[in-house]
Design an enzyme around this catalytic site. Sequence first.
Site, PDB file in Angstrom:
ATOM      1  N   ARG A   1       0.854  -1.203   0.000  1.00  0.00           N
ATOM      2  CA  ARG A   1       0.000   0.000   0.000  1.00  0.00           C
ATOM      3  C   ARG A   1       0.887   1.250   0.000  1.00  0.00           C
ATOM      4  O   ARG A   1       0.642   2.205  -0.725  1.00  0.00           O
ATOM      5  CB  ARG A   1      -0.932   0.010   1.227  1.00  0.00           C
TER       6      ARG A   1
ATOM      7  N   LYS B   1     -12.117  15.169   3.935  1.00  0.00           N
ATOM      8  CA  LYS B   1     -13.231  14.576   3.198  1.00  0.00           C
ATOM      9  C   LYS B   1     -14.077  13.711   4.120  1.00  0.00           C
ATOM     10  O   LYS B   1     -13.545  13.038   5.017  1.00  0.00           O
ATOM     11  CB  LYS B   1     -12.690  13.714   2.054  1.00  0.00           C
TER      12      LYS B   1
ATOM     13  N   GLU C   1     -19.287  15.331   0.762  1.00  0.00           N
ATOM     14  CA  GLU C   1     -19.510  14.314  -0.270  1.00  0.00           C
ATOM     15  C   GLU C   1     -20.762  13.488   0.012  1.00  0.00           C
ATOM     16  O   GLU C   1     -20.692  12.484   0.726  1.00  0.00           O
ATOM     17  CB  GLU C   1     -18.285  13.397  -0.374  1.00  0.00           C
TER      18      GLU C   1
ATOM     19  N   LYS D   1     -18.662  17.595  -3.224  1.00  0.00           N
ATOM     20  CA  LYS D   1     -18.239  16.449  -4.039  1.00  0.00           C
ATOM     21  C   LYS D   1     -19.454  15.560  -4.266  1.00  0.00           C
ATOM     22  O   LYS D   1     -19.709  14.624  -3.489  1.00  0.00           O
ATOM     23  CB  LYS D   1     -17.117  15.693  -3.322  1.00  0.00           C
TER      24      LYS D   1
HETATM   25  P1  13P Z   1     -14.394   7.205  -7.036  1.00  0.00           P
HETATM   26  O1  13P Z   1     -13.997   8.308  -7.991  1.00  0.00           O
HETATM   27  O2  13P Z   1     -13.676   5.919  -7.260  1.00  0.00           O
HETATM   28  O3  13P Z   1     -15.884   7.071  -6.910  1.00  0.00           O
HETATM   29  O4  13P Z   1     -13.904   7.657  -5.607  1.00  0.00           O
HETATM   30  C1  13P Z   1     -14.058   8.949  -5.213  1.00  0.00           C
HETATM   31  C2  13P Z   1     -14.144   8.999  -3.758  1.00  0.00           C
HETATM   32  O5  13P Z   1     -13.399   9.695  -3.128  1.00  0.00           O
HETATM   33  C3  13P Z   1     -15.155   8.172  -3.103  1.00  0.00           C
HETATM   34  O6  13P Z   1     -15.304   8.580  -1.788  1.00  0.00           O
END
Ligand code: 13P
Length: 346
Positions: free
Chosen positions: A48, A138, A179, A221
């Site tokens: 990772r 986030k 998000e 987002k």
């Molecule tokens: P994806 O673009 O793979 O959907 O991931 C974005 C993301 O940060 C999901 O939380």
Amino acid sequence: MSNYAQELRETAQAMVAPGKGILAMDESNGTCNKRFEKLGIPATEDRRRAYRELILTTPKLSEFVSGAILFDETIRQSSKSGVPFTEVMKTAGLIIGIKVDTGAKDLAGCPEEKVTEGLDGLRDRVAEYYKMGARFAKWRAVITIGEGIPSSTCIEANAHALARYAALCQEGGLVPIVEPEVLIDGNHTIERCYEVTDETLQVVFNQLRLNKVPLDQIILKPSMVISGLACPTQAGVEQVAEMTIKCLRNNVPVTVPGVAFLSGGQTYEQSSAHLNTMNLKYGSLYPWRVTFSYARAIQQPALDHWRGDDANIPAAQQILYHRAKLNGAASLGQYTPDMEKAPVSV
Ligand code: 13P
């Protein structure tokens, strides 16, 4: 008002600077391991770490990427030669972001629905991450479309948590990426996705206001308004772009500096084409920057090429750079599908 208000405004603007988007690389260990296992890559901390080093040391990535969202494990790791990733990012001109939610858990009383957790102790974690150099955060909420769902319970609970997270981040100097992801899984139509996204965004902005979150210091987002993956009728690029922008214009206040989409299981070509059409056709109709915050749609081809073998790093980095470049172009309405064919010398 947060002591950090001016800094937060500046960071938010920089995150969505013209021609740039945000790279999501904050997969939890569980998600990262699953993606590794599919490709036969050992699910170890070292692999990772190596993969995240590959991404963060991609030459010239900052031409198209303003910042990257890290997972807690990653922000504490270093390059093979011992340079902390936070330093690697500062040198590369990438703003440091951090995922602070602790995952989507079953929502009691609401079968099949989730609520995102992570508010406990968040003030202290924000302070620690700020000290480590992070400047944005986030939190991902998940809304599932299905028979009789989403419930208003699920939307309200998630929106409330998002708003409390956002307020705590701003208090501690991190720009919150808000998000609310309406999942692409299911056989629902694009019209149903519109309805659910519309309601979700409405409730999210209500909660942000209620929790006194200054909207010029966040990045939204969202997911795109799109047909469910298993829907027999798949909406085309034009319709996705038109309905997504209509939904955003209905709900996103003009003071929000930027909208940075997740890719959510779209192919990488679709993710670029949809973003591009929004900016090309409707760019004059909205005040925010509209760009990307993709994980899979930028990373996947590079990960497929690397496969855990460090001999493949330079080529994988070229592939990653190319995907970032195409999405940077899409954020300006300058992407064309034939750019997909441009030679990446691997
Ligand atoms: P994806 O673009 O793979 O959907 O991931 C974005 C993301 O940060 C999901 O939380």
